[in-house]
Design a protein around this motif. Sequence first.
Motif, PDB file in Angstrom:
ATOM      1  N   ASN A  23       0.942  -1.296   0.040  1.00  0.00           N
ATOM      2  CA  ASN A  23       0.000  -0.047  -0.123  1.00  0.00           C
ATOM      3  C   ASN A  23       0.919   1.183  -0.071  1.00  0.00           C
ATOM      4  N   THR A  24       1.911   1.022   0.751  1.00  0.00           N
ATOM      5  CA  THR A  24       2.826   2.290   0.832  1.00  0.00           C
ATOM      6  C   THR A  24       3.275   2.819  -0.576  1.00  0.00           C
ATOM      7  N   LEU A  25       4.148   1.751  -1.350  1.00  0.00           N
ATOM      8  CA  LEU A  25       4.481   1.635  -2.515  1.00  0.00           C
ATOM      9  C   LEU A  25       3.526   2.213  -3.648  1.00  0.00           C
ATOM     10  N   THR A  26       2.157   1.557  -3.315  1.00  0.00           N
ATOM     11  CA  THR A  26       1.321   1.989  -4.269  1.00  0.00           C
ATOM     12  C   THR A  26       0.945   3.485  -4.414  1.00  0.00           C
ATOM     13  N   GLN A  27       0.881   4.075  -3.087  1.00  0.00           N
ATOM     14  CA  GLN A  27       0.792   5.305  -2.826  1.00  0.00           C
ATOM     15  C   GLN A  27       1.906   6.545  -3.422  1.00  0.00           C
TER      16      GLN A  27
ATOM     17  N   LYS B  86       3.430   0.211  -9.191  1.00  0.00           N
ATOM     18  CA  LYS B  86       2.081  -0.700  -9.800  1.00  0.00           C
ATOM     19  C   LYS B  86       2.621  -1.886 -10.223  1.00  0.00           C
ATOM     20  N   PRO B  87       2.341  -3.108  -9.666  1.00  0.00           N
ATOM     21  CA  PRO B  87       2.633  -4.433 -10.506  1.00  0.00           C
ATOM     22  C   PRO B  87       1.983  -4.598 -11.706  1.00  0.00           C
ATOM     23  N   MET B  88       2.896  -5.398 -12.635  1.00  0.00           N
ATOM     24  CA  MET B  88       2.562  -5.569 -14.068  1.00  0.00           C
ATOM     25  C   MET B  88       1.855  -7.215 -13.999  1.00  0.00           C
ATOM     26  N   GLU B  89       0.830  -6.866 -14.682  1.00  0.00           N
ATOM     27  CA  GLU B  89       0.331  -8.284 -14.749  1.00  0.00           C
ATOM     28  C   GLU B  89       0.803  -9.009 -16.293  1.00  0.00           C
ATOM     29  N   SER B  90       1.347  -9.950 -15.778  1.00  0.00           N
ATOM     30  CA  SER B  90       1.860 -10.955 -17.074  1.00  0.00           C
ATOM     31  C   SER B  90       1.609 -12.168 -17.523  1.00  0.00           C
TER      32      SER B  90
ATOM     33  N   GLU C  61       9.125  -5.381 -24.742  1.00  0.00           N
ATOM     34  CA  GLU C  61       9.255  -3.979 -24.071  1.00  0.00           C
ATOM     35  C   GLU C  61       8.829  -4.061 -22.715  1.00  0.00           C
ATOM     36  N   LEU C  62       8.173  -5.117 -22.108  1.00  0.00           N
ATOM     37  CA  LEU C  62       7.544  -5.584 -20.734  1.00  0.00           C
ATOM     38  C   LEU C  62       8.169  -6.352 -20.111  1.00  0.00           C
ATOM     39  N   HIS C  63       8.739  -7.554 -20.877  1.00  0.00           N
ATOM     40  CA  HIS C  63       9.163  -8.874 -20.339  1.00  0.00           C
ATOM     41  C   HIS C  63      10.567  -9.344 -20.737  1.00  0.00           C
ATOM     42  N   GLU C  64      11.107  -9.939 -19.806  1.00  0.00           N
ATOM     43  CA  GLU C  64      12.434 -10.693 -20.111  1.00  0.00           C
ATOM     44  C   GLU C  64      12.413 -12.087 -20.178  1.00  0.00           C
ATOM     45  N   ALA C  65      12.260 -12.775 -21.190  1.00  0.00           N
ATOM     46  CA  ALA C  65      11.996 -14.123 -21.418  1.00  0.00           C
ATOM     47  C   ALA C  65      13.346 -14.840 -20.686  1.00  0.00           C
ATOM     48  N   ILE C  66      12.887 -15.809 -19.879  1.00  0.00           N
ATOM     49  CA  ILE C  66      14.055 -16.460 -19.120  1.00  0.00           C
ATOM     50  C   ILE C  66      14.203 -17.627 -19.853  1.00  0.00           C
TER      51      ILE C  66
ATOM     52  N   TYR D  59       5.815  -1.097 -12.764  1.00  0.00           N
ATOM     53  CA  TYR D  59       5.513   0.205 -13.126  1.00  0.00           C
ATOM     54  C   TYR D  59       5.691   1.489 -11.995  1.00  0.00           C
ATOM     55  N   LEU D  60       6.601   2.574 -12.470  1.00  0.00           N
ATOM     56  CA  LEU D  60       6.643   3.479 -11.482  1.00  0.00           C
ATOM     57  C   LEU D  60       6.031   4.887 -12.282  1.00  0.00           C
ATOM     58  N   ASN D  61       4.810   5.203 -12.029  1.00  0.00           N
ATOM     59  CA  ASN D  61       4.171   6.239 -12.817  1.00  0.00           C
ATOM     60  C   ASN D  61       4.087   5.972 -14.241  1.00  0.00           C
ATOM     61  N   ASP D  62       3.732   5.005 -14.381  1.00  0.00           N
ATOM     62  CA  ASP D  62       3.403   4.323 -15.809  1.00  0.00           C
ATOM     63  C   ASP D  62       4.666   4.130 -16.640  1.00  0.00           C
ATOM     64  N   LYS D  63       5.683   4.135 -16.119  1.00  0.00           N
ATOM     65  CA  LYS D  63       7.026   3.737 -16.768  1.00  0.00           C
ATOM     66  C   LYS D  63       7.644   2.475 -16.062  1.00  0.00           C
ATOM     67  N   VAL D  64       8.061   1.508 -17.084  1.00  0.00           N
ATOM     68  CA  VAL D  64       8.598   0.332 -16.604  1.00  0.00           C
ATOM     69  C   VAL D  64      10.019   0.735 -15.858  1.00  0.00           C
ATOM     70  N   VAL D  65      10.035   0.125 -14.593  1.00  0.00           N
ATOM     71  CA  VAL D  65      11.054   0.269 -13.452  1.00  0.00           C
ATOM     72  C   VAL D  65      11.910  -1.102 -13.492  1.00  0.00           C
ATOM     73  N   ARG D  66      11.092  -2.377 -13.655  1.00  0.00           N
ATOM     74  CA  ARG D  66      11.804  -3.596 -13.613  1.00  0.00           C
ATOM     75  C   ARG D  66      10.789  -4.252 -14.564  1.00  0.00           C
ATOM     76  N   PHE D  67      11.672  -5.016 -15.496  1.00  0.00           N
ATOM     77  CA  PHE D  67      10.818  -5.904 -16.608  1.00  0.00           C
ATOM     78  C   PHE D  67      10.295  -7.171 -15.861  1.00  0.00           C
ATOM     79  N   ALA D  68       9.416  -7.646 -16.066  1.00  0.00           N
ATOM     80  CA  ALA D  68       8.874  -9.289 -15.564  1.00  0.00           C
ATOM     81  C   ALA D  68      10.137 -10.193 -16.307  1.00  0.00           C
ATOM     82  N   LYS D  69      10.521 -10.963 -15.268  1.00  0.00           N
ATOM     83  CA  LYS D  69      11.210 -12.488 -16.049  1.00  0.00           C
ATOM     84  C   LYS D  69      10.048 -13.285 -16.006  1.00  0.00           C
ATOM     85  N   VAL D  70      10.056 -13.779 -17.474  1.00  0.00           N
ATOM     86  CA  VAL D  70       8.994 -14.855 -17.640  1.00  0.00           C
ATOM     87  C   VAL D  70       9.402 -15.786 -18.180  1.00  0.00           C
ATOM     88  N   ILE D  71       8.337 -16.744 -18.188  1.00  0.00           N
ATOM     89  CA  ILE D  71       8.494 -18.326 -19.020  1.00  0.00           C
ATOM     90  C   ILE D  71       7.388 -18.205 -20.027  1.00  0.00           C
TER      91      ILE D  71
END
Length: 187
Positions: free
Chosen positions: A124-128, A132-136, A144-149, A172-184
């Motif tokens: 909640n503190t970080l959301t304020q 915002k978490p990324m739904e992958s 541009e959003l994901h990093e394929a493992i 996302y931080l204020n609608d900019k990607v701050v960390r890419f999701a590592k995905v399969i």
Amino acid sequence: MLKKKKKEDIENPEGLNDANNENGQAVIPETEEIENMPTAADVLKEELATANDRYLRLYAEFDNFRRRTIKEREEARKMEGKDVIVSLLPVLDDFDRALRSMENAADVAPVKEGVNLIQNKLKNTLTQKGLKPMESIGNPFDPELHEAITNIPAPTEEWKGKVIDEMEKGYYLNDKVVRFAKVIVGN
């Protein structure tokens, strides 16, 4: 009248016409006064000295301004994350209390519930602050959003080219990607 004035200017080229006696006749300054009058070179030297002085003062003022702004920027950089850190201090205090209570805890359920509460408070503190978490999972793979493992065979045909699992959540931080999701990704 003009002819007379021109004649006087020719006779008196230094502009000595201004020195008139009561009768309106030109008074010729004495030789001591002429020697004490500043020459054009002296006047120019004085103007040059004044201009150099002004230049040096302006340069020093600009140098002081530059140093002051560099110092202010450095201070601002040091303190730019202050509000986020201050807002996270209560979460840190909660973790300290949780660690102290885990030492004496006999049952795991209350400890687990306390850690969940702390996690929700942190989220909640970080959301304020704009995080915002990324739904992958289930979405098409986007480089541009994901990093394929890795790629694995898709369980069904509809999962091909889509994110099957998430190893690390993206943010996302204020609608900019701050960390890419590592995905399969399914293939």
